[in-house]
Design a protein around this motif. Structure first.
Motif, PDB file in Angstrom:
ATOM      1  N   GLY A  79       2.122  16.064 -12.334  1.00 47.82           N
ATOM      2  CA  GLY A  79       3.328  16.460 -11.614  1.00 47.82           C
ATOM      3  C   GLY A  79       3.228  16.155 -10.130  1.00 47.82           C
ATOM      4  N   LEU A  80       4.060  15.239  -9.651  1.00 42.69           N
ATOM      5  CA  LEU A  80       4.025  14.881  -8.232  1.00 42.69           C
ATOM      6  C   LEU A  80       4.547  16.001  -7.339  1.00 42.69           C
ATOM      7  N   LEU A  81       5.321  16.917  -7.932  1.00 48.22           N
ATOM      8  CA  LEU A  81       5.854  18.032  -7.155  1.00 48.22           C
ATOM      9  C   LEU A  81       5.051  19.310  -7.362  1.00 48.22           C
ATOM     10  N   ALA A  82       3.878  19.189  -7.956  1.00 51.58           N
ATOM     11  CA  ALA A  82       3.053  20.369  -8.208  1.00 51.58           C
ATOM     12  C   ALA A  82       2.635  21.015  -6.892  1.00 51.58           C
ATOM     13  N   PRO A  83       2.487  22.342  -6.873  1.00 58.18           N
ATOM     14  CA  PRO A  83       2.068  23.034  -5.642  1.00 58.18           C
ATOM     15  C   PRO A  83       0.751  22.477  -5.113  1.00 58.18           C
ATOM     16  N   GLY A  84       0.689  22.315  -3.807  1.00 56.57           N
ATOM     17  CA  GLY A  84      -0.531  21.834  -3.182  1.00 56.57           C
ATOM     18  C   GLY A  84      -0.616  20.334  -3.047  1.00 56.57           C
ATOM     19  N   ARG A  85       0.271  19.587  -3.736  1.00 58.77           N
ATOM     20  CA  ARG A  85       0.224  18.134  -3.622  1.00 58.77           C
ATOM     21  C   ARG A  85       0.921  17.681  -2.338  1.00 58.77           C
ATOM     22  N   LYS A  86       0.423  16.613  -1.774  1.00 56.35           N
ATOM     23  CA  LYS A  86       1.065  16.025  -0.600  1.00 56.35           C
ATOM     24  C   LYS A  86       2.354  15.336  -1.030  1.00 56.35           C
ATOM     25  N   ARG A  87       3.374  15.470  -0.195  1.00 57.24           N
ATOM     26  CA  ARG A  87       4.676  14.896  -0.552  1.00 57.24           C
ATOM     27  C   ARG A  87       5.149  13.849   0.450  1.00 57.24           C
ATOM     28  N   ARG A  88       4.410  13.675   1.523  1.00 60.13           N
ATOM     29  CA  ARG A  88       4.783  12.667   2.508  1.00 60.13           C
ATOM     30  C   ARG A  88       3.966  11.413   2.240  1.00 60.13           C
ATOM     31  N   ALA A  89       4.613  10.247   2.451  1.00 55.38           N
ATOM     32  CA  ALA A  89       3.946   8.993   2.107  1.00 55.38           C
ATOM     33  C   ALA A  89       4.125   7.965   3.210  1.00 55.38           C
TER      34      ALA A  89
ATOM     35  N   TYR B 218       0.839  -1.191   0.000  1.00 56.31           N
ATOM     36  CA  TYR B 218       0.000   0.000   0.000  1.00 56.31           C
ATOM     37  C   TYR B 218       0.882   1.252   0.000  1.00 56.31           C
ATOM     38  N   PHE B 219       0.387   2.277  -0.707  1.00 59.70           N
ATOM     39  CA  PHE B 219       1.103   3.555  -0.792  1.00 59.70           C
ATOM     40  C   PHE B 219       0.076   4.661  -0.600  1.00 59.70           C
ATOM     41  N   ALA B 220       0.264   5.477   0.462  1.00 59.22           N
ATOM     42  CA  ALA B 220      -0.697   6.540   0.758  1.00 59.22           C
ATOM     43  C   ALA B 220       0.028   7.873   0.899  1.00 59.22           C
ATOM     44  N   TRP B 221      -0.441   8.876   0.123  1.00 58.76           N
ATOM     45  CA  TRP B 221       0.056  10.239   0.322  1.00 58.76           C
ATOM     46  C   TRP B 221      -0.668  10.832   1.525  1.00 58.76           C
ATOM     47  N   VAL B 222       0.093  11.470   2.435  1.00 56.30           N
ATOM     48  CA  VAL B 222      -0.509  11.939   3.689  1.00 56.30           C
ATOM     49  C   VAL B 222      -0.013  13.339   4.016  1.00 56.30           C
ATOM     50  N   ASP B 223      -0.748  13.989   4.917  1.00 59.44           N
ATOM     51  CA  ASP B 223      -0.306  15.280   5.435  1.00 59.44           C
ATOM     52  C   ASP B 223       0.861  15.070   6.398  1.00 59.44           C
ATOM     53  N   ASP B 224       1.570  16.168   6.647  1.00 60.03           N
ATOM     54  CA  ASP B 224       2.790  16.066   7.451  1.00 60.03           C
ATOM     55  C   ASP B 224       2.529  15.553   8.860  1.00 60.03           C
ATOM     56  N   ALA B 225       1.401  15.916   9.446  1.00 60.85           N
ATOM     57  CA  ALA B 225       1.159  15.580  10.848  1.00 60.85           C
ATOM     58  C   ALA B 225       0.377  14.285  11.033  1.00 60.85           C
ATOM     59  N   GLU B 226       0.043  13.604   9.968  1.00 57.54           N
ATOM     60  CA  GLU B 226      -0.778  12.397  10.095  1.00 57.54           C
ATOM     61  C   GLU B 226      -0.009  11.263  10.771  1.00 57.54           C
ATOM     62  N   VAL B 227      -0.757  10.459  11.525  1.00 57.77           N
ATOM     63  CA  VAL B 227      -0.222   9.280  12.201  1.00 57.77           C
ATOM     64  C   VAL B 227      -0.801   8.047  11.519  1.00 57.77           C
ATOM     65  N   PHE B 228       0.049   7.053  11.311  1.00 56.83           N
ATOM     66  CA  PHE B 228      -0.375   5.874  10.551  1.00 56.83           C
ATOM     67  C   PHE B 228      -1.529   5.148  11.229  1.00 56.83           C
ATOM     68  N   SER B 229      -2.501   4.802  10.409  1.00 58.64           N
ATOM     69  CA  SER B 229      -3.646   4.012  10.854  1.00 58.64           C
ATOM     70  C   SER B 229      -3.980   3.027   9.749  1.00 58.64           C
ATOM     71  N   VAL B 230      -4.124   1.753  10.108  1.00 60.37           N
ATOM     72  CA  VAL B 230      -4.445   0.734   9.108  1.00 60.37           C
ATOM     73  C   VAL B 230      -5.757   1.069   8.413  1.00 60.37           C
ATOM     74  N   ALA B 231      -6.731   1.486   9.194  1.00 57.93           N
ATOM     75  CA  ALA B 231      -8.048   1.754   8.620  1.00 57.93           C
ATOM     76  C   ALA B 231      -8.004   2.898   7.620  1.00 57.93           C
ATOM     77  N   THR B 232      -7.115   3.854   7.845  1.00 58.99           N
ATOM     78  CA  THR B 232      -7.079   5.048   7.002  1.00 58.99           C
ATOM     79  C   THR B 232      -6.068   4.949   5.874  1.00 58.99           C
ATOM     80  N   HIS B 233      -4.933   4.326   6.136  1.00 59.25           N
ATOM     81  CA  HIS B 233      -3.811   4.442   5.210  1.00 59.25           C
ATOM     82  C   HIS B 233      -3.485   3.165   4.443  1.00 59.25           C
ATOM     83  N   ALA B 234      -4.215   2.107   4.666  1.00 62.32           N
ATOM     84  CA  ALA B 234      -4.018   0.896   3.851  1.00 62.32           C
ATOM     85  C   ALA B 234      -4.768   1.091   2.537  1.00 62.32           C
ATOM     86  N   ARG B 235      -4.226   1.973   1.710  1.00 57.01           N
ATOM     87  CA  ARG B 235      -4.859   2.299   0.439  1.00 57.01           C
ATOM     88  C   ARG B 235      -3.788   2.431  -0.633  1.00 57.01           C
ATOM     89  N   GLU B 236      -4.218   2.446  -1.874  1.00 56.08           N
ATOM     90  CA  GLU B 236      -3.285   2.481  -3.001  1.00 56.08           C
ATOM     91  C   GLU B 236      -3.443   3.795  -3.759  1.00 56.08           C
TER      92      GLU B 236
END
Length: 693
Positions: A54-64, A7-25
Motif C-alpha cells: 500500500g503506497l498510502l500506508a501509514p508511515g510511508r513517504k508520499r513526496r517524490a 529516476y523516481f525517489a520517495w523523499v521526506d517533505d523537507a528534502e532538497v533535490f541532490s543528484v548524488a542522493t536522489h538519482a535512484r529508482e
C-alpha cells in the motif's frame, strides 16, 4: 541520441533535490507524463511496476522527486517534485499501476499571501552604457531590489526592440531602431508604477489569497514551479526566461485563435459616500455684537435681567433641523444704571425698593408736595457662551465613466464571431467614508471655568470624493487609475488571442517552465512570433520514447505605447461653488448634477451645502442673522419717553433670535456624473499578422 534513465525517489517533505542522493529508482517507471498549465499545479501521471504494498500506508513517504538523464550518461535533471494524491489505479495482480502526483506546496495559501504581499516592492535602475550596443547584447539593468513580483507593468515598457528578464534584471537587445539609446529605456523603466491594489474597490469580504483579487489590476499569473519551491509571478507577455527556436527545432506547428479579442472596456466607477460635518460654534459673540448695534463686544447688558436668562436658552428653539444647543450659560459680571424715566411722585412714592430715586435739581425739601421725579433701574452686565452643534450628513454618489481601447492589430475571426466590447463596473466599498474622514478632539470650557467637555469631531467635508482643484483628487486619481489598470489588464489578457502549439525535443521542452518566453523564428506560414508558455507536456516511457508539446500565448498588439499626457486633470474644474446656480465651470457633456430637484432653464433651484466652508468658519457659515430686540439702548430710549416705566419694561423685554442656514440634506442622494477622456492601451507586438502569410 539515446535517452537516459528515468529516476523516481520517495523523499521526506523537507528534502532538497541532490543528484548524488536522489538519482535512484525507488519505483520502476514504465511511462511518465508531466502536464503543466498556466496558473495551475503541475501533475505527473506515472505508470510504475506494481509494488505489491500500500503506497498510502501509514508511515510511508508520499513526496517524490522525478528526474531523468536527458541523454544517456548525462547528469540527471529534476523534472518534477510533488506528492502522491490518490490510491494507485490498475487491475489487481497486474504488473503495473498508475499513480498521480501533484506539485502543490503544503501551505499554498500562505505562499500566495507572501507572494502577493511582495507586490509593493520598489524597482530602480542603474546607469546603462550610452554607446557601443549591438543587437543581441545583454545588459545588466542593475536593479537594487528585484524579484519576479516586482514588475513594472510591461504594458509601459514592452517594446519590439528589447526584452527585459525581470527575474535576472537583464535587458536583451533584439534590434536597435534609429535614434534609440539606453537612456530612453532607463526613463521608461523608472516611471512610477501604476496602482495595482486598491482596497476601496474590493468586496469587503475579499480573500487576499485569491489571485483574481490580488492580480485584478496587473496582467500577471501565478507560476507554481513543477520542481517545487515557492510560487512566483509571471507576466502574461514576458516570462523570466527566453528561448529562441527555429523551424528545425519544432514540428507539427498549429495556430489557433483562442477567442475573439475584447477591443474596448467601458469602465463605470461608482463611488457612494456620505458627506458629513459635525462641528460646534459659539453664537455668543454675534449676539453680543447685535445687542451693541453691530459693534463687537464681549458682554450683553439689559434692564430685564430675568428675561435675558430665558431668551438666552431659547434663542435657537424652533430652528431648522441639524442644529442643537450643546451648552448655554450666562454669568453676571457687573451692574450699571439705566437712563432715567420721569414719573409722578404720586405714582412712584419714595422708598420703592425696585427703583433708584434720583432727585431733580428743583426737588423740594418737603417730600409730600406732589412733583415729578426721575428714576432709574439697575442694569445687569453679562457674559456667556452659546455652543451650538451643527450636524450635516448628505448621501452622495459619483459615477466616473471612461473607456479603454486595446491597441491591437485587426484580426479576422470565424464567421459569426466579432470583436467584443465589455463593461467593467466597479463600486467603492463602505470604507470610502473612513478614507475621506478627518478627526480632531476639541475641548470646550464653560464661562465660569468649572465645566469642560471634549468632543471628537469627525469630518467628511470634501466637496467631492473624486475631484478637487480643477482635476482628480488624490483619492480620485488612485481609484480611477486602479480602474484603468484593471481595464488594461483585461485587454492585455484578451490581446493574447493567438495560441501557437508545437512539438519539440524533450530536452528543449524540459528546459522550459510556465514562466518562460519563447521566440519562434522562420516558421513557414507563420514567420516570427513570440509569447509566454501557457501549456507544457512532457512524455517519456521505458523504451526511450520521449515527446514534448508546448503552447505559447501570443499577443496581437501593435507595439505602440500609448500616452496619457493631460489625462489625469481632464474633465473637471471647480464645481462646488456656493454662489453659483449650478456646477460652475463644467461642460454639461463632461459633468453634471443629477438630484431630486432638476434644473429649470439651466438654473439649479438648490445648491449643495458647502461643507468645507462649514468646517472652516462654522459660525459665519451657519448664522445668517442675529436679532436682539429691546436691547439696552432701545430700553433706555423707551424709558426716557414713558411715564410708566414698569409697564414699558413689562411690555418690552429683551429677546434674542438667531436665524440659521438650512443644512437639512437633500432627500435622496446627490449624484455627480463625470465622463473622462477615452484611453488607448498600448499592447506588445507578439506577432505581425501582416507578415504571417
Amino acid at each position: 541520441m539515446s535517452s537516459g534513465k528515468i529516476y523516481f525517489a520517495w523523499v521526506d517533505d523537507a528534502e532538497v533535490f541532490s543528484v548524488a542522493t536522489h538519482a535512484r529508482e525507488d519505483e520502476e517507471v514504465f511511462a511518465l507524463t508531466i502536464s503543466h498549465g498556466e496558473g495551475e499545479f503541475a501533475t505527473a501521471s506515472v505508470e510504475i511496476r506494481n509494488p505489491g504494498i500500500g503506497l498510502l500506508a501509514p508511515g510511508r513517504k508520499r513526496r517524490a522527486f522525478i528526474s531523468c538523464e536527458l541523454t544517456a550518461g548525462a547528469s540527471p535533471t529534476l523534472l518534477f517534485a510533488g506528492s502522491l494524491t490518490a490510491f494507485p489505479v490498475g487491475l489487481v495482480g497486474q504488473e503495473s499501476v498508475a499513480i498521480e502526483c501533484v506539485s502543490r506546496p503544503f501551505d499554498d495559501r500562505g505562499a500566495l499571501l507572501a507572494l502577493f504581499g511582495s507586490l509593493n516592492g520598489l524597482v530602480s535602475t542603474a546607469s546603462l552604457p550610452q554607446s557601443g550596443i549591438l543587437a543581441g547584447a545583454k545588459l545588466n539593468l542593475g536593479f537594487t531590489q528585484l524579484a519576479s513580483a516586482d514588475v513594472v507593468d510591461p504594458l509601459w515598457i514592452e517594446n519590439t526592440h528589447y526584452r527585459v528578464d525581470f527575474a535576472a534584471g537583464i535587458l536583451t537587445v533584439i534590434e536597435i531602431p534609429v535614434g534609440w539609446t539606453p537612456a530612453n529605456l532607463a526613463v521608461s523603466i523608472s516611471r512610477p508604477r501604476r496602482p495595482q491594489f486598491e482596497p476601496l474597490l474590493l468586496p469587503e469580504d475579499y480573500d487576499p489569497a485569491d489571485p483574481a483579487v490580488a492580480l485584478a489590476a496587473i496582467p500577471l499569473v501565478v507560476h507554481w514551479p513543477r520542481v517545487g519551491g515557492s510560487p512566483t509571478l509571471s507576466h502574461i507577455f514576458a516570462g523570466s526566461g527566453f528561448t529562441t527556436l527555429t523551424a528545425s527545432d519544432v514540428w507539427n506547428v498549429s495556430v489557433e485563435v483562442t477567442e475573439p479579442p475584447v477591443t474596448q472596456i467601458d469602465v463605470e466607477l461608482d463611488v457612494g459616500w456620505s458627506q458629513r460635518v459635525a462641528t460646534q460654534f459659539d453664537a455668543a459673540p454675534k449676539i453680543f455684537a447685535a445687542a451693541n448695534g453691530g459693534v463687537p463686544t464681549t458682554t450683553i447688558s439689559t434692564i430685564t435681567q430675568d428675561d435675558l436668562e430665558s431668551a438666552w436658552t431659547g434663542a435657537v428653539s424652533g430652528s431648522s433641523s441639524g442644529y442643537s444647543v450643546k451648552y448655554a450659560a450666562l454669568r453676571k459680571v457687573g451692574t450699571t444704571v439705566s437712563s432715567a424715566a420721569t414719573v409722578s411722585a404720586l405714582d412712584y412714592p419714595s422708598g420703592d425698593p425696585e427703583v433708584d430715586y434720583i432727585r431733580s435739581p428743583d426737588w423740594p425739601a418737603t417730600p409730600d408736595v406732589p412733583r415729578n421725579r426721575q428714576i432709574s433701574y439697575e442694569v445687569g452686565v453679562f457674559t456667556g457662551q452659546m455652543q451650538i452643534e451643527a450636524n450635516y450628513e448628505q448621501p452622495r454618489r459619483e459615477v466616473v465613466s471612461f473607456s479603454v481601447t486595446a491597441g491591437i492589430q485587426p484580426l479576422f475571426v470565424a464567421s459569426g464571431s466579432s470583436a467584443k466590447r465589455e463593461k467593467l463596473a466597479l463600486k467603492a466599498n463602505s470604507y470610502i467614508d473612513a478614507e475621506l474622514e478627518t478627526s480632531q478632539l476639541v475641548e470646550y470650557q464653560s464661562p465660569d471655568g468649572e465645566t469642560t467637555w471634549k468632543t471628537s469631531v469627525r469630518q467628511r467635508a470634501a466637496a467631492s470624493a473624486c475631484f478637487a482643484g480643477g482635476g482628480l483628487s488624490t483619492l480620485g486619481l488612485n481609484l480611477v487609475q486602479n480602474a484603468m489598470q484593471r481595464a488594461r489588464a483585461k485587454l492585455a489578457a484578451a490581446a493574447r488571442a493567438i495560441a501557437v502549439s508545437f512539438e519539440c525535443t524533450f530536452e528543449a521542452a524540459a528546459a522550459l517552465t510556465l514562466s518562460s518566453s519563447v521566440r519562434l523564428s522562420g516558421i513557414p506560414g507563420l514567420g516570427t512570433c513570440r509569447g509566454k508558455v501557457t501549456q507544457l507536456t512532457l512524455s517519456a516511457d521505458a523504451d526511450g520514447q520521449r515527446t514534448a508539446k508546448v503552447t505559447i500565448g501570443v499577443a496581437i498588439g501593435t507595439g505602440v505605447q500609448a500616452s496619457l499626457t493631460g489625462w489625469q486633470t481632464a474633465g473637471a474644474t471647480s464645481w462646488q461653488n456656493e454662489t453659483a446656480d449650478g456646477p460652475a465651470g463644467l461642460s454639461s457633456s463632461v459633468m453634471s448634477y443629477v438630484g431630486t430637484k432638476t434644473p429649470e432653464s439651466g438654473v439649479y433651484p438648490w445648491r449643495p451645502v458647502d461643507a468645507a466652508a462649514l468646517v472652516a468658519d462654522p459660525d459665519d457659515f451657519c448664522i445668517t442673522n442675529v436679532t436682539v430686540t429691546n436691547a439696552l439702548g432701545s430700553q433706555n430710549t423707551g424709558l426716557a419717553l414713558t411715564s410708566d416705566p414698569e409697564a414699558y419694561l413689562r411690555d418690552h423685554p429683551i429677546s434674542i433670535s438667531i436665524a440659521l442656514k438650512n443644512i437639512e440634506p437633500q432627500s435622496g442622494e446627490i449624484l455627480l456624473e463625470a465622463d473622462l477622456p477615452s484611453l488607448v492601451a498600448g499592447l506588445p507586438l507578439g506577432i505581425n499578422l501582416a507578415r504571417t502569410a
